[in-house]
Motif scaffolding. Structure first.
Motif, PDB file in Angstrom:
ATOM      1  N   VAL A 193       0.850  -1.188   0.000  1.00 42.91           N
ATOM      2  CA  VAL A 193       0.000   0.000   0.000  1.00 42.91           C
ATOM      3  C   VAL A 193       0.887   1.239   0.000  1.00 42.91           C
ATOM      4  O   VAL A 193       1.801   1.364   0.813  1.00 42.91           O
ATOM      5  CB  VAL A 193      -0.943  -0.008   1.219  1.00 42.91           C
ATOM      6  CG1 VAL A 193      -1.792   1.250   1.237  1.00 42.91           C
ATOM      7  CG2 VAL A 193      -1.843  -1.231   1.165  1.00 42.91           C
ATOM      8  N   HIS A 219       1.214   4.221   1.104  1.00 41.90           N
ATOM      9  CA  HIS A 219       1.152   5.378   2.003  1.00 41.90           C
ATOM     10  C   HIS A 219       2.482   6.109   1.882  1.00 41.90           C
ATOM     11  O   HIS A 219       3.425   5.599   1.288  1.00 41.90           O
ATOM     12  CB  HIS A 219       0.955   4.914   3.441  1.00 41.90           C
ATOM     13  CG  HIS A 219      -0.305   4.146   3.653  1.00 41.90           C
ATOM     14  ND1 HIS A 219      -1.515   4.550   3.160  1.00 41.90           N
ATOM     15  CD2 HIS A 219      -0.539   2.992   4.312  1.00 41.90           C
ATOM     16  CE1 HIS A 219      -2.442   3.677   3.504  1.00 41.90           C
ATOM     17  NE2 HIS A 219      -1.885   2.717   4.198  1.00 41.90           N
ATOM     18  N   GLU A 223      -9.213  -4.067   6.144  1.00 47.26           N
ATOM     19  CA  GLU A 223      -7.803  -4.339   6.411  1.00 47.26           C
ATOM     20  C   GLU A 223      -7.764  -5.511   7.385  1.00 47.26           C
ATOM     21  O   GLU A 223      -8.436  -5.503   8.416  1.00 47.26           O
ATOM     22  CB  GLU A 223      -7.148  -3.094   7.021  1.00 47.26           C
ATOM     23  CG  GLU A 223      -5.661  -3.169   7.001  1.00 47.26           C
ATOM     24  CD  GLU A 223      -5.003  -1.786   6.983  1.00 47.26           C
ATOM     25  OE1 GLU A 223      -5.732  -0.777   6.897  1.00 47.26           O
ATOM     26  OE2 GLU A 223      -3.779  -1.745   7.066  1.00 47.26           O
ATOM     27  N   ARG A 232      -1.480  -6.373   8.967  1.00 48.35           N
ATOM     28  CA  ARG A 232      -0.327  -5.637   8.457  1.00 48.35           C
ATOM     29  C   ARG A 232       0.935  -6.350   8.881  1.00 48.35           C
ATOM     30  O   ARG A 232       0.993  -6.930   9.963  1.00 48.35           O
ATOM     31  CB  ARG A 232      -0.272  -4.244   9.080  1.00 48.35           C
ATOM     32  CG  ARG A 232      -1.407  -3.319   8.722  1.00 48.35           C
ATOM     33  CD  ARG A 232      -1.127  -1.937   9.333  1.00 48.35           C
ATOM     34  NE  ARG A 232      -0.608  -2.074  10.703  1.00 48.35           N
ATOM     35  CZ  ARG A 232       0.513  -1.517  11.133  1.00 48.35           C
ATOM     36  NH1 ARG A 232       1.232  -0.756  10.353  1.00 48.35           N
ATOM     37  NH2 ARG A 232       0.918  -1.710  12.377  1.00 48.35           N
ATOM     38  N   ASP A 284      -0.094   1.617  12.048  1.00 50.72           N
ATOM     39  CA  ASP A 284      -0.630   1.794  10.695  1.00 50.72           C
ATOM     40  C   ASP A 284      -0.106   3.107  10.109  1.00 50.72           C
ATOM     41  O   ASP A 284      -0.181   4.157  10.741  1.00 50.72           O
ATOM     42  CB  ASP A 284      -2.161   1.838  10.795  1.00 50.72           C
ATOM     43  CG  ASP A 284      -2.819   1.856   9.432  1.00 50.72           C
ATOM     44  OD1 ASP A 284      -2.212   2.365   8.470  1.00 50.72           O
ATOM     45  OD2 ASP A 284      -3.953   1.376   9.321  1.00 50.72           O
ATOM     46  N   THR A 285       0.414   3.026   8.882  1.00 50.56           N
ATOM     47  CA  THR A 285       1.056   4.212   8.298  1.00 50.56           C
ATOM     48  C   THR A 285       0.133   5.025   7.397  1.00 50.56           C
ATOM     49  O   THR A 285       0.602   5.858   6.619  1.00 50.56           O
ATOM     50  CB  THR A 285       2.295   3.801   7.483  1.00 50.56           C
ATOM     51  OG1 THR A 285       1.875   2.912   6.444  1.00 50.56           O
ATOM     52  CG2 THR A 285       3.333   3.117   8.342  1.00 50.56           C
ATOM     53  N   THR A 286      -1.180   4.791   7.492  1.00 47.50           N
ATOM     54  CA  THR A 286      -2.108   5.535   6.636  1.00 47.50           C
ATOM     55  C   THR A 286      -1.879   7.047   6.759  1.00 47.50           C
ATOM     56  O   THR A 286      -1.860   7.762   5.759  1.00 47.50           O
ATOM     57  CB  THR A 286      -3.567   5.202   7.017  1.00 47.50           C
ATOM     58  OG1 THR A 286      -3.734   3.805   6.950  1.00 47.50           O
ATOM     59  CG2 THR A 286      -4.546   5.870   6.065  1.00 47.50           C
ATOM     60  N   HIS A 287      -1.715   7.514   7.987  1.00 51.30           N
ATOM     61  CA  HIS A 287      -1.441   8.938   8.194  1.00 51.30           C
ATOM     62  C   HIS A 287      -0.011   9.085   8.685  1.00 51.30           C
ATOM     63  O   HIS A 287       0.247   9.131   9.888  1.00 51.30           O
ATOM     64  CB  HIS A 287      -2.431   9.530   9.200  1.00 51.30           C
ATOM     65  CG  HIS A 287      -3.857   9.288   8.803  1.00 51.30           C
ATOM     66  ND1 HIS A 287      -4.433   9.904   7.710  1.00 51.30           N
ATOM     67  CD2 HIS A 287      -4.811   8.467   9.311  1.00 51.30           C
ATOM     68  CE1 HIS A 287      -5.688   9.491   7.575  1.00 51.30           C
ATOM     69  NE2 HIS A 287      -5.937   8.616   8.536  1.00 51.30           N
TER      70      HIS A 287
END
Ligand SMILES: *[C@@H]1O[C@H](CO)[C@@H](O)[C@H](O)[C@H]1NC(C)=O
Ligand SMILES: *[C@@H]1O[C@H](CO)[C@@H](O)[C@H](O)[C@H]1NC(C)=O
Ligand SMILES: *[C@@H]1O[C@H](CO)[C@@H](O)[C@H](O)[C@H]1NC(C)=O
Ligand SMILES: *[C@@H]1O[C@H](CO)[C@@H](O)[C@H](O)[C@H]1NC(C)=O
Ligand SMILES: *[C@@H]1O[C@H](CO)[C@@H](O)[C@H](O)[C@H]1NC(C)=O
Ligand SMILES: *[C@@H]1O[C@H](CO)[C@@H](O)[C@H](O)[C@H]1NC(C)=O
Ligand SMILES: *[C@@H]1O[C@H](CO)[C@@H](O)[C@H](O)[C@H]1NC(C)=O
Ligand SMILES: *[C@@H]1O[C@H](CO)[C@@H](O)[C@H](O)[C@H]1NC(C)=O
Ligand SMILES: *[C@@H]1O[C@H](CO)[C@@H](O)[C@H](O)[C@H]1NC(C)=O
Length: 811
Positions: A195, A197, A210, A213, A357-360
């Protein structure tokens, strides 16, 4: 099994020519590969391309599999979504240079997707030894640049050297998608992909959710992986302007390995081919524990395996809903006890966490840690920072915004992350606070370990392949008892399905289970109302874990979850001795040599308990239902919940808690609560009589004499007719001298006075020697007063294992 046979059968049926078909190395524009006519093989013959039908399906697919592996293992499928039904398929390069799959030589049902193809004058299709099917220009033999390659379009399998990730220039996303089912290679909803990000990371999806991870790459590994896991695989992560991908290689390149997404059980699995076993061995699977499932603890919650509850709020965070939290619903996560004031905030340092989580997120490769910290402080919504690359003391900067999601304590994890806390909470003493946090997390871990008691780490000895990425490294090597997770057991036993129930022991039902790795297990689920409290449970767990003998059933692990207490044993396919002995048909399967072997095995197992193990153990409930039989009918003694440990030379005990089963109990134990190794010898004597006679001690009733089994044996012995005791079903498989000796030994074992009874070591000697034996004295009779009216029951109790007494005050 049936499925497998059918599969093999249908392959033979549909590949009548595969034996004789010619194996081509390449396909050029003038040739075609037709279903049933030919196969393409890679140069060293590792892989093969051809048509196949998966599972019970009749549809035809173009695929690649391992050529010399007997278990058909398909690693790539071309026409996943457009099967060929009932007509003939052929693969060819058409006149404009496109690779096409035709049905009935006319309809294009699949084609390779590349614009480069048309530019080639003489395209050739070739299957490489790494499993890559490539279309290249004939003249272009070694450039590694292909017009098209199957590695760009993975199915459910990632092979060594195959990229999982993005070609940023073309927008190609190579991702792995599970087959819908073993019979249908069309894409399921279980997907593994990189993904993009700011801080890219591989993610597994289940549909649009999800699922799991691996954590982002920290320069050495994906941060969700214990450092020592999967040593046989070498992972690499590449991220630059052109590409973002991961690949893996086998450290020993002569081994065949593959990673697959398995829709059936929702696991990613690593398989390695075992030449010796001629089969795939499961090397690791993911997820392994509840902490792996995405966001198990909600935002700002840290999943700590072995702690109670399993979810811990990060320091200075509190559960968003305490009620839900108490009910083990962690989905709401944690919120800050006090809001950040955004100025003069500080950071708490955590060690060994899976990065959130590295989304942000945001990264910079050139900053150092101080600059990174300053960067984080400069933005009020930044909640954590760390080094991007941990190598060489650390470099680069990664920061997170907002809630921190999907954090897990990694066993052996070695990375630091700094989590923002408000200045007022620091008390201006950063260092002290850091120590406090470390001490607090260490304390939490210790408390967690104590809670779990003696069983901790998931680790099955003797199965080295199971050292998966998900199995924690064990530091406490003396605590060799693996702790299994309750949800693992639930899924292994199909949620304790009635169909998996093997039987009902004294303390609760026993279920058959199958772990994800395929290992079969027996799960003893201790009933909450059973007499066995934590005390006995621990007793049994510790005892069995320490005992290793081939005539003792092996304890593989245990599981405690709240009130639930489970013991996980190796699975015994042939059930227990009583299952055979007391059944008219099945008892015929046990001929004398087999029974004698069982007798000797039990004797050796008991001798080990009494004498040879580090501890002196008295079983106290020896009976046929506690003697399990393995695949080869070797006896294994089970159920040590009632055993009692003695140190040193202490051999006798007096208990106010009589546990055991009438019919097998020595008189001094049944009436006075006196037990010793000699009361076990008594039970062994009864067991011996039962094995010889095929009759239950307790249910035995002789028409003419109201005598129990011992009484009858004693009478026949005195009357010089001991052979009349022998099970009629044994026919003439008996060696009379052996049987006679066994009867003799059994009568010595059941003598009234404990001191007259032989020890188990003499029993073992007597069973295997020709020496003369002493004459037995009168046996001990066990009255069953108070339990059943009348002296002895008049009829056999159907299929009862005997009444197990768990609580009886001694008189
Ligand atoms: C083959 O059968 C499947 C399912 O029955 C169908 O979806 C598919 O369109 C068929 N393919 C062809 C080429 O007819
Ligand atoms: C070859 O196949 C491609 C892809 O299906 C198609 O676009 C092209 O028209 C075909 N060429 C000929 C000559 O049929
Ligand atoms: C398929 O077509 C090719 C050329 O178009 C031809 O050479 C071949 O014989 C055909 N095969 C069948 C089975 O019709
Ligand atoms: C084929 O490639 C184009 C762009 O290269 C892409 O948009 C399309 O989705 C691809 N089709 C398949 C089936 O992969
Ligand atoms: C792992 O792979 C990298 C590059 O792909 C290589 O440099 C390294 O030596 C490999 N390590 C092992 C243990 O094979
Ligand atoms: C690699 O695997 C092969 C096949 O199992 C084995 O014979 C060989 O010893 C292994 N090499 C190393 C360095 O472990
Ligand atoms: C999925 O996992 C099960 C259990 O380990 C295994 O039997 C099966 O072969 C796996 N499926 C695939 C496609 O490998
Ligand atoms: C291979 O292993 C699986 C379990 O993983 C087992 O079910 C199967 O019977 C084995 N096949 C052979 C040929 O041994
Ligand atoms: C802080 O970071 C967020 C997320 O990247 C961004 O949207 C916001 O503009 C930043 N605020 C400041 C003041 O830089």
């Amino acid at each position: 099994m049936e499925l497998l046979c059918f599969m093999v059968f249908s392959i033979c049926l549909l590949f009548p020519l595969s034996q004789t078909s010619s194996a081509a190395d390449t396909i050029t524009a003038s040739q075609s590969l037709s279903d049933g006519k030919s196969l393409v093989s890679s140069p060293s013959g590792i892989f093969e391309l051809g048509f196949f039908s998966p599972g019970i399906s009749k549809s035809r697919y173009l695929g690649i599999w391992y050529k010399n592996i007997p278990v058909q293992t398909v690693i790539w499928v071309a026409n996943r979504q457009s099967p060929i039904n009932g007509s003939t398929g052929s693969l060819m390069i058409n006149t404009t240079g496109h690779l096409v799959l035709l049905e009935n030589n006319q309809t294009v049902i699949w084609s390779a997707n590349s614009s480069k193809q048309a530019n080639s004058q003489s395209p050739v299709l070739q299957l490489l030894d790494n499993g890559n099917l490539v279309l290249r220009d004939e003249g272009d033999t070694n450039s590694g640049i292909y017009l098209w390659q199957s590695f760009d379009y993975p199915s459910d399998t990632l092979l060594p050297g195959m990229k999982l990730g993005w070609d940023l220039k073309t927008g190609l996303n190579r991702r792995v998608t599970a087959w819908k089912s073993p019979d249908d290679p069309s894409p399921g909803d279980f997907i593994w992909e990189m993904v993009l990000h700011n801080y890219p990371e591989p993610v597994m999806w289940k549909g649009s959710n999800e699922f799991l991870r691996s954590g982002p790459w920290n320069g050495v590994l994906f941060s969700g992986r214990p450092p020592k896991a999967l040593p046989a695989l070498n992972f690499t992560f590449v991220s630059n302007e052109d590409e973002v991908y991961m690949i893996f290689q086998m450290v020993n390149e002569s081994l065949l390995g593959r990673m697959i997404m398995n829709q059936t059980i929702s696991f990613r699995q690593q398989w390695i081919w075992s030449q010796a076993e001629q089969n795939w061995t499961l090397y690791g699977s993911f997820p392994r524990d509840p902490c792996d499932s995405y966001g198990h603890c909600g935002g700002n919650g840290n999943c700590v395996l072995g702690s109670s509850p399993i979810c811990q709020c990060l320091e200075r965070f509190v559960p968003a809903s305490l009620e839900k939290w108490k009910l083990n619903d962690f989905s709401g996560g944690c919120v800050r006890g006090k809001p950040l004031n955004c100025k003069n905030d500080g950071f708490a340092k955590y060690h060994g966490l899976k990065l959130p989580d590295t989304t942000h997120s945001w990264i910079n490769k050139n900053m150092n840690l101080d600059e990174c910290r300053a960067k984080c402080l400069s933005n009020c919504s930044c909640s954590a920072y760390t080094n991007l690359d941990v190598r060489g003391g650390g470099s680069g900067c990664a920061i997170w915004f907002g809630d921190l999601v999907d954090i897990k304590q990694i066993p052996g994890g070695d990375e630091d992350i700094y989590i923002r806390i408000s200045a007022s909470e620091l008390g201006g003493k950063d260092e002290k606070w850091k120590i406090g946090v470390i001490a607090a997390s260490a304390f939490a871990v210790i408390v967690g370990m104590l809670f779990v008691g003696y069983c901790y780490i998931l680790r099955f000895r003797g199965k080295k392949y199971l050292k998966g990425e998900d199995i924690e490294e064990q530091k406490e090597d003396d605590l060799e008892l693996p702790l299994l997770d309750f949800t693992t057991i639930e899924s292994a036993t199909n949620y304790f399905s009635i169909n998996n129930k093997l039987g009902e022991g004294g303390f609760g039902p026993v279920y058959k289970g199958r772990l994800v790795e395929g290992q079969e297990i027996a799960v003893k689920r201790l009933s909450r109302s059973s007499g066995q409290g934590i005390k006995e449970f621990k007793n049994e767990v510790i005892l069995i874990a320490k005992l290793q003998h081939r005539n003792l059933v092996k304890l593989l692990g245990c599981c405690i979850q709240g009130e639930e207490k489970l013991l996980i044993y190796e699975y015994m396919p042939n059930k227990s001795l009583d299952y055979f002995l007391f059944d008219e048909t099945r008892s015929k399967l046990l001929d004398w040599p087999q029974r004698f072997q069982i007798i000797c095995g039990i004797a050796r197992g008991l001798l080990y308990l009494h004498q040879d193990s580090r501890l002196r153990i008295i079983h106290r409930d020896l009976k046929p239902s506690n003697v399990l039989l393995d695949r080869d009918m070797n006896p294994k003694i089970s159920d040590f919940g009632l055993a009692k440990t003695f140190g040193g030379d202490q051999t006798e005990g007096n208990t106010n808690r009589v546990v055991g089963t009438y019919g097998y109990m020595a008189p001094e134990y049944a009436t006075e609560g006196q037990f010793s190794v000699k009361s076990d010898v008594f039970s062994f004597g009864i067991l011996l009589l039962e094995i010889i006679s095929g009759k239950k001690s307790k249910g035995f009733y002789h028409l003419n004499h109201r005598l129990n089994l011992i009484g009858n044996a004693w009478r026949l012995w005195k009357e010089g007719r001991p052979l009349e005791l022998i099970d009629k079903g044994l026919g003439n498989s008996c060696t009379l001298s052996e049987v006679l000796r066994c009867i003799h030994v059994s009568l010595l074992c059941v003598q009234q006075q404990p001191e007259d009874r032989p020890t188990m070591s003499s029993v073992v000697q007597m069973l295997c020697s020709e020496s003369t034996l002493p004459q037995p004295k009168e046996p001990g009779f066990v009255p069953e007063k108070g339990l059943l009216d009348g002296e002895f029951p008049l009829i056999n109790e159907p299929s009862s294992n005997g009444l197990t007494i768990t609580q009886l005050e001694a008189r």
